[in-house]
Scaffold this motif. Structure first.
Motif, PDB file in Angstrom:
ATOM      1  N   ASN A 109       0.827  -1.214   0.000  1.00 57.55           N
ATOM      2  CA  ASN A 109       0.000   0.000   0.000  1.00 57.55           C
ATOM      3  C   ASN A 109       0.858   1.259   0.000  1.00 57.55           C
ATOM      4  O   ASN A 109       0.559   2.226  -0.706  1.00 57.55           O
ATOM      5  CB  ASN A 109      -0.951   0.011   1.193  1.00 57.55           C
ATOM      6  CG  ASN A 109      -2.068  -0.996   1.052  1.00 57.55           C
ATOM      7  OD1 ASN A 109      -2.353  -1.484  -0.040  1.00 57.55           O
ATOM      8  ND2 ASN A 109      -2.705  -1.331   2.163  1.00 57.55           N
ATOM      9  N   PHE A 110       1.939   1.241   0.793  1.00 56.70           N
ATOM     10  CA  PHE A 110       2.858   2.381   0.800  1.00 56.70           C
ATOM     11  C   PHE A 110       3.461   2.584  -0.582  1.00 56.70           C
ATOM     12  O   PHE A 110       3.470   3.684  -1.117  1.00 56.70           O
ATOM     13  CB  PHE A 110       3.964   2.168   1.837  1.00 56.70           C
ATOM     14  CG  PHE A 110       4.960   3.291   1.848  1.00 56.70           C
ATOM     15  CD1 PHE A 110       4.711   4.441   2.562  1.00 56.70           C
ATOM     16  CD2 PHE A 110       6.139   3.206   1.116  1.00 56.70           C
ATOM     17  CE1 PHE A 110       5.618   5.496   2.560  1.00 56.70           C
ATOM     18  CE2 PHE A 110       7.048   4.237   1.104  1.00 56.70           C
ATOM     19  CZ  PHE A 110       6.784   5.397   1.830  1.00 56.70           C
ATOM     20  N   GLU A 144      -1.325  10.956   4.729  1.00 55.27           N
ATOM     21  CA  GLU A 144      -1.507   9.776   5.578  1.00 55.27           C
ATOM     22  C   GLU A 144      -0.331   8.809   5.463  1.00 55.27           C
ATOM     23  O   GLU A 144       0.043   8.161   6.432  1.00 55.27           O
ATOM     24  CB  GLU A 144      -2.806   9.066   5.209  1.00 55.27           C
ATOM     25  CG  GLU A 144      -4.046   9.792   5.666  1.00 55.27           C
ATOM     26  CD  GLU A 144      -5.320   9.024   5.346  1.00 55.27           C
ATOM     27  OE1 GLU A 144      -5.245   7.785   5.194  1.00 55.27           O
ATOM     28  OE2 GLU A 144      -6.372   9.677   5.252  1.00 55.27           O
ATOM     29  N   TRP A 145       0.248   8.702   4.278  1.00 48.23           N
ATOM     30  CA  TRP A 145       1.355   7.767   4.055  1.00 48.23           C
ATOM     31  C   TRP A 145       2.592   8.127   4.866  1.00 48.23           C
ATOM     32  O   TRP A 145       3.439   7.275   5.134  1.00 48.23           O
ATOM     33  CB  TRP A 145       1.690   7.696   2.565  1.00 48.23           C
ATOM     34  CG  TRP A 145       2.017   9.019   1.953  1.00 48.23           C
ATOM     35  CD1 TRP A 145       1.147   9.917   1.402  1.00 48.23           C
ATOM     36  CD2 TRP A 145       3.306   9.610   1.833  1.00 48.23           C
ATOM     37  NE1 TRP A 145       1.811  11.029   0.951  1.00 48.23           N
ATOM     38  CE2 TRP A 145       3.146  10.863   1.204  1.00 48.23           C
ATOM     39  CE3 TRP A 145       4.580   9.196   2.188  1.00 48.23           C
ATOM     40  CZ2 TRP A 145       4.208  11.720   0.925  1.00 48.23           C
ATOM     41  CZ3 TRP A 145       5.653  10.043   1.914  1.00 48.23           C
ATOM     42  CH2 TRP A 145       5.440  11.286   1.286  1.00 48.23           C
ATOM     43  N   GLU A 146       2.697   9.399   5.307  1.00 46.99           N
ATOM     44  CA  GLU A 146       3.882   9.816   6.055  1.00 46.99           C
ATOM     45  C   GLU A 146       3.953   9.174   7.444  1.00 46.99           C
ATOM     46  O   GLU A 146       5.008   9.153   8.062  1.00 46.99           O
ATOM     47  CB  GLU A 146       3.938  11.336   6.151  1.00 46.99           C
ATOM     48  CG  GLU A 146       4.235  11.983   4.799  1.00 46.99           C
ATOM     49  CD  GLU A 146       4.358  13.487   4.879  1.00 46.99           C
ATOM     50  OE1 GLU A 146       5.452  13.951   5.266  1.00 46.99           O
ATOM     51  OE2 GLU A 146       3.370  14.176   4.544  1.00 46.99           O
ATOM     52  N   ALA A 147       2.834   8.600   7.895  1.00 49.75           N
ATOM     53  CA  ALA A 147       2.851   7.882   9.179  1.00 49.75           C
ATOM     54  C   ALA A 147       3.764   6.660   9.113  1.00 49.75           C
ATOM     55  O   ALA A 147       4.237   6.165  10.138  1.00 49.75           O
ATOM     56  CB  ALA A 147       1.433   7.465   9.553  1.00 49.75           C
ATOM     57  N   PHE A 148       4.024   6.155   7.903  1.00 51.10           N
ATOM     58  CA  PHE A 148       4.888   4.983   7.734  1.00 51.10           C
ATOM     59  C   PHE A 148       6.377   5.325   7.748  1.00 51.10           C
ATOM     60  O   PHE A 148       7.211   4.424   7.727  1.00 51.10           O
ATOM     61  CB  PHE A 148       4.557   4.272   6.420  1.00 51.10           C
ATOM     62  CG  PHE A 148       3.197   3.631   6.413  1.00 51.10           C
ATOM     63  CD1 PHE A 148       2.991   2.414   7.042  1.00 51.10           C
ATOM     64  CD2 PHE A 148       2.126   4.248   5.788  1.00 51.10           C
ATOM     65  CE1 PHE A 148       1.743   1.812   7.043  1.00 51.10           C
ATOM     66  CE2 PHE A 148       0.876   3.665   5.779  1.00 51.10           C
ATOM     67  CZ  PHE A 148       0.676   2.445   6.413  1.00 51.10           C
ATOM     68  N   LEU A 149       6.710   6.597   7.757  1.00 49.69           N
ATOM     69  CA  LEU A 149       8.108   6.999   7.632  1.00 49.69           C
ATOM     70  C   LEU A 149       8.825   6.971   8.979  1.00 49.69           C
ATOM     71  O   LEU A 149       9.269   7.985   9.505  1.00 49.69           O
ATOM     72  CB  LEU A 149       8.208   8.394   6.999  1.00 49.69           C
ATOM     73  CG  LEU A 149       7.591   8.527   5.614  1.00 49.69           C
ATOM     74  CD1 LEU A 149       7.809   9.932   5.054  1.00 49.69           C
ATOM     75  CD2 LEU A 149       8.140   7.478   4.659  1.00 49.69           C
TER      76      LEU A 149
END
Length: 198
Positions: A109-110, A144-149
């Protein structure tokens, strides 16, 4: 001058998953060095690149196992279908709700968010209580994807795809050396030497 006529044969077996994995490992090492020294300069960019390379690593390993173990394997098939086909060929039925397999979906997903990046508009229209002197500048521009960083997510994904890889090559009965890029080259004499000029 002597002239020889020879037959040259060569064969290359290039397994790109190794190169992609090496890139991911290099980026992970750089991220961990930055974390250890407290250097935050560009770390989110390094994490982004590393996660994308980890996603590419997983899919290229998936394609490798598919080529080795599935008749008429189609690399361009839908991702989830490829995973299903490879797992069936290996006789594995993992639980995708727990690690290491749960990381695959998060990583994919990322990767898709980055690969198919598109603009997003988020509107806020709400009534709030206002107190003079209180800071209301809480408008967050992060995606929202920046939560994975995070470094932890990099470690999780790296560890999990390596664990899956080990499980897959064991189930496929493939020796580790067979997963490496290698080549063969030979030259055979096909005519006796001829001497020119004299």
């Amino acid at each position: 001058m002597t002239k020889l006529r020879v037959q040259k044969t060569a064969k290359k077996n290039i397994h790109i998953h190794n190169d992609i994995s090496n890139t991911a490992h290099y980026l992970k090492t750089r991220i961990e060095e930055k974390e250890a020294t407290g250097d935050r300069h560009g770390i989110a960019l390094d994490i982004t690149a590393c996660l994308v390379m980890l996603a590419f690593t997983f899919e290229s390993r998936l394609n490798f196992i598919g080529e080795q173990k599935v008749a008429d394997f189609k690399e361009r098939r839908w991702f989830d279908k490829k995973v299903e086909i490879v797992l069936k060929a290996l006789g594995l039925e993992p639980d995708f709700s727990v690690r290491p397999y749960s990381s695959i979906k998060e990583l994919k997903n990322f990767r898709d968010t980055i690969a198919h990046g598109k603009p997003d508009t988020i509107e806020v229209d709400e009534t709030v209580d206002f107190e003079p002197g209180k800071n209301y500048d809480d408008f967050d521009l992060r995606g929202e994807w920046e939560a994975f960083l995070t470094v932890d997510f990099v470690r999780q994904c790296s560890d999990d795809i390596d664990q899956i890889w080990s499980e897959w090559i064991a189930a496929a009965e493939i020796e580790l050396h067979q997963t490496l890029t290698y080549g063969e080259y030979s030259i055979s004499l096909i005519e006796k030497p001829t001497v020119f000029g004299g």
